[in-house]
Design a protein around this motif. Structure first.
Motif, short mmCIF file in Angstrom:
data_model
loop_
_atom_site.label_atom_id
_atom_site.label_comp_id
_atom_site.label_asym_id
_atom_site.label_seq_id
_atom_site.Cartn_x
_atom_site.Cartn_y
_atom_site.Cartn_z
N GLN A 117 6.46 0.40 -7.57
CA GLN A 117 5.51 0.67 -6.58
C GLN A 117 5.26 0.00 -5.48
OE1 GLN A 117 2.00 1.73 -8.79
NE2 GLN A 117 2.98 3.88 -9.54
N GLN A 118 6.33 -1.19 -5.56
CA GLN A 118 6.03 -2.30 -4.41
C GLN A 118 6.58 -1.82 -3.07
OE1 GLN A 118 4.89 -5.18 -5.40
NE2 GLN A 118 4.56 -4.26 -7.27
N ILE A 119 5.76 -2.16 -1.98
CA ILE A 119 6.17 -2.19 -0.56
C ILE A 119 6.54 -3.54 -0.22
CG2 ILE A 119 5.20 -2.23 1.63
CD1 ILE A 119 3.28 -0.05 0.61
N GLU A 120 7.68 -3.56 -0.20
CA GLU A 120 8.61 -5.16 -0.15
C GLU A 120 8.45 -5.67 1.03
OE1 GLU A 120 12.30 -4.67 -1.98
OE2 GLU A 120 11.50 -4.55 -4.03
N SER A 121 8.63 -5.11 2.06
CA SER A 121 8.18 -5.78 3.41
C SER A 121 7.97 -4.73 4.61
CB SER A 121 9.57 -6.40 3.92
OG SER A 121 10.69 -5.63 3.96
N ILE A 122 7.28 -5.24 5.81
CA ILE A 122 6.85 -4.30 6.68
C ILE A 122 7.28 -5.16 8.10
CG2 ILE A 122 5.16 -3.45 8.26
CD1 ILE A 122 3.38 -3.00 5.69
N ASP A 123 8.12 -4.63 8.86
CA ASP A 123 8.59 -5.18 10.00
C ASP A 123 8.25 -4.59 11.38
OD1 ASP A 123 10.06 -6.47 11.99
OD2 ASP A 123 12.08 -6.56 10.97
N VAL A 124 7.18 -5.12 11.91
CA VAL A 124 6.40 -4.29 12.66
C VAL A 124 7.46 -4.15 14.13
CG1 VAL A 124 4.61 -4.11 14.49
CG2 VAL A 124 4.21 -4.64 11.91
N ALA A 125 7.94 -5.40 14.42
CA ALA A 125 8.70 -5.41 15.67
C ALA A 125 9.93 -4.46 15.74
CB ALA A 125 9.26 -7.00 15.79
N ASN A 126 10.60 -4.46 14.37
CA ASN A 126 11.88 -3.62 14.42
C ASN A 126 11.36 -2.33 13.82
OD1 ASN A 126 13.96 -5.31 15.25
ND2 ASN A 126 13.36 -6.69 13.47
N ARG A 127 10.06 -2.04 13.57
CA ARG A 127 9.54 -0.56 13.07
C ARG A 127 10.38 -0.21 11.78
NH1 ARG A 127 8.76 2.72 18.73
NH2 ARG A 127 7.14 1.17 19.60
N ARG A 128 10.40 -0.98 10.74
CA ARG A 128 11.10 -0.98 9.62
C ARG A 128 10.25 -1.25 8.44
NH1 ARG A 128 14.52 0.29 12.90
NH2 ARG A 128 16.67 -0.68 13.26
N ILE A 129 10.32 -0.61 7.23
CA ILE A 129 9.45 -0.87 5.95
C ILE A 129 10.74 -0.66 4.90
CG2 ILE A 129 8.64 1.32 5.68
CD1 ILE A 129 5.90 0.34 4.64
N VAL A 130 10.51 -1.65 4.00
CA VAL A 130 11.41 -1.65 2.77
C VAL A 130 10.32 -1.33 1.52
CG1 VAL A 130 12.83 -2.59 1.32
CG2 VAL A 130 13.13 -3.21 3.48
N VAL A 131 10.82 -0.12 0.94
CA VAL A 131 9.75 0.25 -0.15
C VAL A 131 10.65 0.64 -1.56
CG1 VAL A 131 7.91 1.43 1.29
CG2 VAL A 131 9.93 2.80 0.51
N GLN A 132 10.02 0.30 -2.64
CA GLN A 132 10.54 0.92 -3.91
C GLN A 132 10.46 2.41 -4.01
OE1 GLN A 132 9.21 -1.63 -7.03
NE2 GLN A 132 10.20 -3.52 -6.49
#
Lengths: 472, 419
Positions: free
Chosen positions: A92-107
């Motif tokens: 259930q981890q939201i691992e990283s949010i990258d606002v400038a590049n509009r990316r999110i890494v989620v499990q």
């Protein structure tokens, strides 16, 4: 050591379910016409544990079925010939949010709705929005290539998944794609998305986020007939507009959602269209006026515009919870998922009505009209075995009609076990051979979600009386 | 010439010339089938003889990728050039692989629609080439790439079988989405003969704003500020001299704005406010489509080589700065123009002698950050590995190639890592 104990050694004592009375929860997903219990369920907590679990299963050559939240609608998580179920719901981890590049890494176990919630303060959102979004997980969305109402403008999961971490049936972990948009080599992300768990288990995904639109207009157009409403859909598309969403609800659905939510829908109407426009504020009023004009051309009785976010949410609640509200109409229901070219929506609706009459069934319609993606909901009572047989026959006939009109047997729910028999309607032996050859590259032993998607994989599953569905 | 002329007819099977070569590989024969049946017959005949085939269209983009290890038959699909079915109200189109993109766009424009993909040389770019080479242009910022618009394919597999992927409707999740596997595969997995796309309405108006920036890094940052201020139609960032006749000779951020007049006006006002807040100057361009087409041509303008660095959008500015300083150190002249929202920096290198050294210097840094540096075009005499290091999924990619083309007759060696 028994398998359950060896798995417990990997994932902890609370990570394995093997008591028969506890396994019943896992005997079906949102497709309830077929049931089968796994022998045991593993609930890893990390991507690494998923890899360790699959490595152990590989050593024992044990087939497995992946599962997220179990909201799928085609029986993709039915454990057929796979004794072990591997659930990713604890990742259930939201691992990283990258606002400038509009990316999110989620499990994989992150719930769809959590993604937008995590980034909305940055003015961003995650576009695919299946109706089950408060419960369904990204891992399942990736496996099924899930859609939703707003995919008309924004696309489905495959348009937003830039990378996935895939644990192969061998237990090996491979990174496909990634945060950088343009990748070298074959587009294996595009193959993994929508592969229904037959290539391995997705444990992480890198998702593309989009900017929240500056403005939104949500309109409800009330029509005397389903035909008029669906002609208006063609008219709106033909006028060169791409609404964010274009949804149709027919009279039985209107009655059910009105009884459930009291949103003030006209229960005497033949159909309503829910039209959402979004984008720069400057373009919204002209577009809304154009939608209203097209609707008038098709004899609209009334066009209502949501005056504020609360009114908008009330309209969307009716749409997204329509399936749940159907529980008021009959003890059971079966939701079909077919696609026709958008201009053939009036035809397929006539076919659905005729099919319902022929089999003496009630079929309600609530669907993504702008995409031509129909969702006939067939109402029935599981205690009537003859009716169950007619439900299955009617569903098949509707899907065959979709194909005959140049469409598909599934727009967003997947093949699972439900539609294996319909795959040959769409694909010839050479087409299917290409797919099974690709599968063998990832899963040479066919241990990942066996007996799904492909016709030759179908084994006999006893169709059992479905359980009563409770409204969401 | 046997059996090729028996299959396609004498006028359509010719001995290969130097002009038909892919890289250094000159085909023994150029075969131009007139039907899908003939494509299948050619592939079957090649398979029976162990002859190596490479598909092509009008040849405008054959420089992308490595040359095939061997080339017996160049399969030119330019005779399969029909728009098979355009359904304006369904917003879909089915078209044969040899149809030039410009001709397809004319058909669509009659219904005020377009396939929003804008690679350079649309008159000489076939639909098959568009898909096989995964071509794109500035519009990718808002419209996506081939993978986002392609609904289905028909292709001839390595055994000569006609294979369908996907379908003709805008939503479809039946089976694996193998259309994506063939997108960008450069014909190494099959010979594309037909494609179905979703199309979109053309914007009523398209304008652009060219913002003069202080440095390449500033151009990258300014571009993203523009993206955050408005849903731009397209977005480019130019390094020093990247924009041949831009404002001054410095770096620039260029944003395309599309929609109805009210939207274009509102977008312009919003973007100009950002420009003013950053203390920059901007020029408004009324004919945004013409400027966009000119920017798209960057990839094919005269150069010793064109490199393509794939990075994160926020790294575009610093990537251009790094490239320019590496070029200065090597005494080479380069121009950079980026698809800023997509993180794709194109680099035109003027001096053939500098290409290999530049690639060696730049590639490790780009790859370390999860990206790639690919050489998409090179003049004869430039000798550099076009693809770079194979990624972690290479074993699977090789497996895919072997699964679909076990005898290795489809353009072997064209793709990354010698696939």
């Amino acid at each position: 050591m028994p398998l359950a104990d060896r798995l417990r050694a990997l994932v902890g004592p609370d990570g394995v379910v093997d008591r028969p009375e506890a396994l019943g929860v896992y005997d079906c997903d949102g497709y309830t016409l077929e049931r089968a219990s796994p022998e045991l369920v593993v609930l890893p907590r990390t991507p690494d544990q998923v890899s360790q679990v699959l490595r152990l299963l590989a050593a024992e050559r044990i087939p497995f079925v992946p599962r997220g939240a179990g909201t799928g609608l085609s029986g993709g998580t039915l454990p057929v010939g796979a004794p072990v179920m591997v659930c990713t719901s604890r990742l259930q981890q939201i691992e990283s949010i990258d606002v400038a590049n509009r990316r999110i890494v989620v499990q994989a176990g992150v719930v769809n709705a959590w993604v937008t919630r995590a980034v909305s303060k940055h003015g961003l959102l995650y576009a695919p929005d299946p109706s089950s979004q408060p419960a369904c997980t990204i891992g399942g969305n990736v496996a099924e290539n899930s859609g939703g109402p707003h995919t008309l403008k924004y696309g489905v999961t495959t348009n937003h998944a830039l990378g996935v971490e895939l644990v192969l049936p061998s237990g090996d972990v491979v990174q496909l794609g990634g945060a950088v948009e343009e990748q070298t080599g074959y587009d294996l992300v595009g193959v993994a998305v929508g592969s229904e768990g037959t290539l391995g288990i997705v444990t992480r995904a890198t998702l593309r986020l989009v900017a929240a639109p500056e403005g939104v207009r949500t309109l409800l157009a009330v029509f005397e007939s389903v035909e008029a409403a669906s002609e208006a859909v063609s008219g709106i598309i033909g006028a060169g507009m791409v609404p964010a969403a274009l949804e149709l609800m027919d009279r039985p659905i209107i009655a059910a959602v009105e009884a459930a939510f009291h949103a003030g829908l006209p229960t005497d109407a033949g159909a309503v269209l829910l039209v959402e426009l979004d984008g720069p504020a400057a373009g919204l009023d002209p577009q809304a006026a154009e939608v209203a004009r097209v609707c008038r051309e098709h004899g609209v009785r009334e066009v209502r515009v949501a005056r504020d976010e609360a009114e908008r949410q009330a309209l969307w609640k009716c749409r997204k919870r329509a399936f749940g509200a159907v529980g008021r109409l009959a003890p059971n229901y079966c939701t079909q998922d077919g696609v026709v070219p958008r201009t053939r929506v009036p035809e397929i609706l006539r076919t659905i009505a005729a099919t319902a009459a022929r089999h003496d069934l009630t079929i309600a319609n609530v669907f993504h009209a702008g995409d031509g993606n129909i969702h006939p909901i067939i109402l029935f009572d599981e205690r009537d075995a003859d009716q169950v047989r007619r439900v299955l026959a009617a569903g098949r006939e509707i899907l065959e009609a979709c194909v005959a009109l140049g469409g598909s047997v599934t727009g967003e729910h997947g093949i699972g076990v439900e539609k294996i028999a319909q795959m040959p309607l769409l694909f010839g032996p050479d087409d299917l051979l290409a797919m099974t050859r690709i599968r063998a590259v990832f899963d040479p032993e066919q241990r990942a979600n066996p007996h799904k998607v492909f016709p030759d994989a179908k084994v006999c599953v006893e169709a059992r009386a479905p359980r009563r569905q409770v409204p969401l | 010439m046997t059996p090729w002329k028996e299959i396609v007819g004498l006028p359509f099977a010719c001995r290969g010339e130097d002009a038909d070569a892919i890289g250094g590989a000159r085909p023994g024969v150029v075969v131009r089938p007139g039907s899908v049946d003939e494509v299948q017959a050619v592939v079957r005949a090649a398979a029976a003889r162990g002859a190596v085939i490479a598909p092509s269209g009008l040849g405008a983009h054959l420089g992308i990728g490595a040359p095939p290890r061997r080339l017996d038959v160049l399969l030119r699909l330019d005779r399969l050039d029909r728009v098979v079915d355009h359904q304006p109200a369904d917003m879909t189109v089915t078209v044969q692989a040899g149809c030039p993109l410009a001709r397809l766009q004319e058909t669509l424009a009659a219904a005020s629609q377009w396939l929003p993909l804008d690679p350079p040389l649309p008159e000489r770019t076939t639909v098959g080439g568009l898909v096989a080479a995964n071509l794109s242009g500035p519009l990718r910022a808002s419209q996506g790439t081939v993978r986002d618009l392609l609904l289905g394919l028909r292709l001839v597999g390595a055994d000569g079988a006609l294979v369908s992927t996907g379908g003709r409707v805008v939503k479809n999740v039946a089976g694996y989405d193998l259309s994506k596997l063939h997108t960008g595969a450069l014909g190494t997995l099959g010979v594309l003969v037909e494609a179905t796309f979703k199309v979109r309405p053309c914007p009523a108006r398209e304008a652009a704003l060219v913002v003069a920036c202080r440095t390449p890094a500033d151009a990258g940052d300014t571009a993203l500020a523009l993206r955050d201020a408005w849903p731009v139609l397209w977005l480019e960032a130019a390094g020093a001299g990247g924009l041949a006749d831009g404002p001054g000779d410095g770096a620039a951020a260029i944003a395309g704005v599309g929609g109805i007049a009210a939207e274009v006006d509102a977008g312009r006002a919003r973007l100009e406010a950002i420009v003013a807040a950053r203390g920059l100057r901007a020029a408004f361009v009324d004919d945004g489509a013409a400027l966009r087409a000119r920017l798209a041509r960057f990839d094919v303008e005269p150069a010793a080589a064109v490199l393509r660095a794939a990075v994160l959008p926020a790294d575009v500015g610093t990537t251009m700065a790094t490239i320019e300083s590496a070029a200065r150190a090597a005494g080479a002249a380069v121009r950079c123009l980026a698809h800023a929202a997509s993180g794709v920096v194109r680099v035109a290198v003027a001096d053939a002698a500098a290409v290999a050294a530049l690639v060696d210097v730049l590639r490790p840094g780009v790859e370390r950050r999860g990206g790639a540096l690919v050489v998409t075009r090179m003049q004869p005499g430039v000798d550099v590995e076009p693809w770079g290091t194979t990624g972690p999924a290479h074993a699977l990619m090789r497996g895919v190639k072997t699964a679909l083309d076990p005898a290795g007759i489809l353009a072997p060696g064209r793709h990354v890592g010698g696939i």
